[in-house]
Design an enzyme around this catalytic site. Structure first.
Site, PDB file in Angstrom:
ATOM      1  N   GLU A 195      39.373  27.326  37.360  1.00 22.70           N
ATOM      2  CA  GLU A 195      39.303  28.271  38.475  1.00 22.70           C
ATOM      3  C   GLU A 195      38.294  29.344  38.090  1.00 22.70           C
ATOM      4  O   GLU A 195      38.257  29.781  36.927  1.00 22.70           O
ATOM      5  CB  GLU A 195      40.669  28.912  38.746  1.00 22.70           C
ATOM      6  CG  GLU A 195      40.636  30.036  39.795  1.00 22.70           C
ATOM      7  CD  GLU A 195      42.005  30.682  39.986  1.00 22.70           C
ATOM      8  OE1 GLU A 195      43.020  29.953  39.898  1.00 22.70           O
ATOM      9  OE2 GLU A 195      42.065  31.908  40.192  1.00 22.70           O
ATOM     10  N   GLU A 206      38.246  39.950  41.873  1.00 26.05           N
ATOM     11  CA  GLU A 206      39.618  40.325  42.202  1.00 26.05           C
ATOM     12  C   GLU A 206      39.730  41.831  42.007  1.00 26.05           C
ATOM     13  O   GLU A 206      39.080  42.399  41.133  1.00 26.05           O
ATOM     14  CB  GLU A 206      40.631  39.620  41.299  1.00 26.05           C
ATOM     15  CG  GLU A 206      40.723  38.126  41.514  1.00 26.05           C
ATOM     16  CD  GLU A 206      41.751  37.490  40.590  1.00 26.05           C
ATOM     17  OE1 GLU A 206      42.816  37.104  41.087  1.00 26.05           O
ATOM     18  OE2 GLU A 206      41.476  37.390  39.386  1.00 26.05           O
TER      19      GLU A 206
END
Length: 682
Positions: free
Chosen positions: A552, A557
């Protein structure tokens, strides 16, 4: 977007007393050029670290054996490995000639040889099937040090008898660490573990249980090799465990009923008080690498156990103000879950564990004050009052810090012009229409990963479900809006569980995927406790297995409660829960936040490294020497050598920021995306 655990590592040297890997001092494999750059020195002399570390090291095994030795003493002990590594080379003897190991047939870095580091020691490891001569040498002046790694092949046998050499009753430490040496096999001390390894199984069960668990390659059981159990090699070798409750361990022959049962007892302390006191001293001095390790304070007179770690409060004094250590924008410290990152120039901290728990800090170059507190009622988030222990850290101004100056910033396009010199724009969405372009994006819905009720909150304890509602996903004024709103929705997987928020999530699966390239994402992000905006990437086809074995990539974020910081991360390793991650943080200049304006979040993905940027400013890099996939141990670029697709979403709650819940005034929260652009190098 997932929470993570630790990565399996191959460490030849494991100190017998260390039953949990020393996270404290960089338990990562280091590759050539990946260490911190100190003031470079040339090698003027080398001598063996100890009599056990050369010149002759003998090992036996079935077909092959693992060898390792501590780095020699350089320049009479006055130079550290980090200071001379640029001058240090490795030769192996091929026939009668010495050949650089990188040019020698049959030797591949991180497959059958490499660097190791453990508990502050550094060295080399080798996996060999024949006796091999190895030579360390100075590139500058030709000084050499020779090693002979003697391999003795042994024959396999089956187990006819076992008797314990330690135990079988063992008391675990406060961290749950315990272990025992291999038993005597077949009533013959000369029969080694390697000779019977193929006939030996290990089972575990809690003391109160009647069911034995086969823990070999069974991560789903919660037993993960080199995370909460494993093997050590010193003293003839044996097994180590890290437990949270009392367990039985059974060693059993596959071909007969012969077995031994060990009992590992974990004594959980009874707390009558939660007052903290120093474990040993309150002043600590950085070593030559700038490392400091502090034992966590005692709680009510005894060492803390694992489940109590989440209750501690860690603060650092910045200009007379106490700041949470986890608030990296203010504390200037980055939490490194997998140990010290030797290619990041950030101040870093994390946990270590030996027979007790503690914190590590590196590189500490200046004096500083920290304090560690604990809630007076022993409950998470409880009032700490004055229940702190204050510590003084004495810095080492000469400690090396990795040099990030070779990481150049990048040029970004403008809102109206995506052109970038040297780059081909291969895909874009400027959100110039009146609705989401469904030829480019899919809309994800729901609250569960699958039909398993345990996967609620996307398997990550998130509080939102995703919808197709125009209240949650809409395009307006040239911006994609992903909005979280109040909701109270249940689903068939568990009608009694309600998602308290609704939000939006879109992806490009089966419509756009890329293998290597650059992604730019311009957005204004929301703030608030538990507000979690993200742009990230998952593999188009999970060729290496389920998450996180196939990887991933998190382009961006952010934690809404920390608007001065964003982050970039990769996830990799084994399938959950044997997954791992590596990531870094960007701290906005004074006066800027994720919410005050639109910012461009970028990732540049190349075959052997991934780099992150904000507004074109470099802030983090990870290389293929730091990632791996358990499904492809001989592929240095796996899992990041397959096509990935894009995902954008706005989550609420979840594990990313410790399960925080927004205030009512924080919702609705909206992530506004100006564009997403994908480039390839010309």
């Amino acid at each position: 977007m997932k929470s993570v655990a630790c990565r399996e590592r191959q460490l030849v040297y494991r100190r017998v007393g260390v039953m949990l890997v020393f996270i404290m001092l960089a338990s990562v494999l280091l590759g050539p050029g990946s260490t911190a750059r100190a003031a470079g020195k040339t090698i003027t002399s080398m001598e063996y670290f100890s009599s056990a570390d050369g010149p002759v090291i003998s090992k036996s095994g079935v077909g092959k054996a693992s060898f390792g030795f501590v780095m020699p003493k350089f320049n009479g002990g006055s130079a550290a490995w980090s200071e001379v590594n640029e001058d240090l080379g490795v030769n192996v003897k091929v026939g009668s000639e010495w050949v650089d190991i990188d040019q020698a047939e049959g030797f591949t870095y991180n497959q059958n040889w490499g660097h190791w580091t453990d508990a502050g020691f550094h060295g080399y490891w080798f996996t060999l099937s024949s006796t091999t001569d190895v030579q360390l040498y100075s590139k500058a002046n030709g000084i050499k040090l020779d090693y002979r790694l003697v391999f003795q092949n042994i024959n396999e046998t089956t187990i006819s008898a076992m008797s314990p050499t330690q135990g079988p009753d063992i008391i675990a430490s406060s961290t749950g660490g315990a272990g025992f040496t291999y038993p005597t096999f077949n009533n013959n001390p000369s029969v080694t573990y390697e000779a019977v390894a193929q006939d030996l199984k290990v089972y575990v069960k809690p003391v109160q249980s009647n069911t034995w668990i086969d823990i070999d390659n069974n991560a789903a059981s919660g037993w993960i090799y080199d995370q909460n159990f494993g093997q050590f090699t010193e003293g003839g070798g044996g097994y180590w465990f890290n437990v949270t409750e009392s367990i039985h361990v059974k060693l059993q022959s596959k071909t007969s009923a012969v077995n031994i049962i060990y009992t590992i007892t974990f004594n959980e302390p009874v707390r009558n008080s939660f007052v903290v006191t120093p474990y040993e001293g309150t002043t600590f001095t950085a070593d030559e690498s700038g490392s400091i390790g502090i034992p966590l304070p005692k709680i009510g007179g005894s060492a803390p156990i694992a489940k109590e770690l989440q209750n501690f409060v860690y603060q650092i004094n910045i200009n007379g103000q106490w700041v949470d250590l986890s608030n990296s924008g203010q504390s200037k410290f980055t939490y490194s879950a997998n140990g010290y990152n030797p290619i990041s120039d950030a101040n870093q901290w994390g946990y270590w564990a030996d027979h007790i728990y503690g914190l590590w800090f590196r590189p500490i170059q200046e004096n500083m004050q920290i304090r560690i507190g604990y809630p007076l009622n022993g409950q998470p988030g409880g009032n700490v009052g004055s229940n702190y222990v204050n510590y003084t850290l004495i810095g080492n101004p000469d400690a090396p810090r990795p040099d990030g100056s070779d990481q150049e910033d990048i040029i970004i396009g403008t809102p109206n012009n995506p052109a970038i010199e040297g780059m081909n724009l291969i895909w874009q969405d400027e959100f110039s229409g009146s609705a989401l372009d469904t030829s480019k994006w899919n809309i994800e819905t729901g609250y569960y990963l699958n039909d398993d009720p345990g996967t609620w909150g996307w398997g990550n304890a998130e509080l939102q479900h995703y919808t197709t509602s125009p209240q949650n996903i809409f395009v307006q004024d040239g911006k994609l809006n992903i909005r979280a709103t109040h909701s109270n929705q249940s689903f068939p997987q568990d009608p009694n569980r309600f998602a308290k928020y609704a939000s939006g999530k879109v992806n490009t699966k089966d419509k756009l995927s890329l293998k290597y390239g650059r992604v730019d994402f311009r957005a204004k992000l929301p703030t608030g406790d538990g507000v979690w905006p993200a742009l990230w990437m998952l593999p188009q086809d999970s060729v290496y297995g389920t998450w996180a074995a196939s990887g991933e990539i998190d382009v961006m974020e952010a934690r809404g409660r920390l608007p001065g910081t964003s982050s970039g991360t990769i996830h990799f390793g084994g399938q959950w829960p044997a997954n791992q991650y590596a990531g870094g943080e960007y701290h906005f200049p004074a006066g800027q936040t994720i919410a005050n304006d639109y910012h461009v979040y970028s990732v540049v993905w190349e075959p052997d490294n991934i780099k992150w940027y904000v507004d074109g400013k470099f802030f983090y890099k990870v290389t293929n020497q730091q990632w791996s996939s358990a499904a492809a141990p001989n592929n240095p670029n796996a899992p990041f050598d397959e096509p990935f697709y894009l995902i954008m979403n706005l989550a609420i709650g979840g594990n990313f920021d410790g399960g925080r819940i927004p205030d009512a005034s924080d919702i609705p929260a909206t992530m506004q995306v100006d564009y997403v652009r994908v480039y390839k190098q010309q």
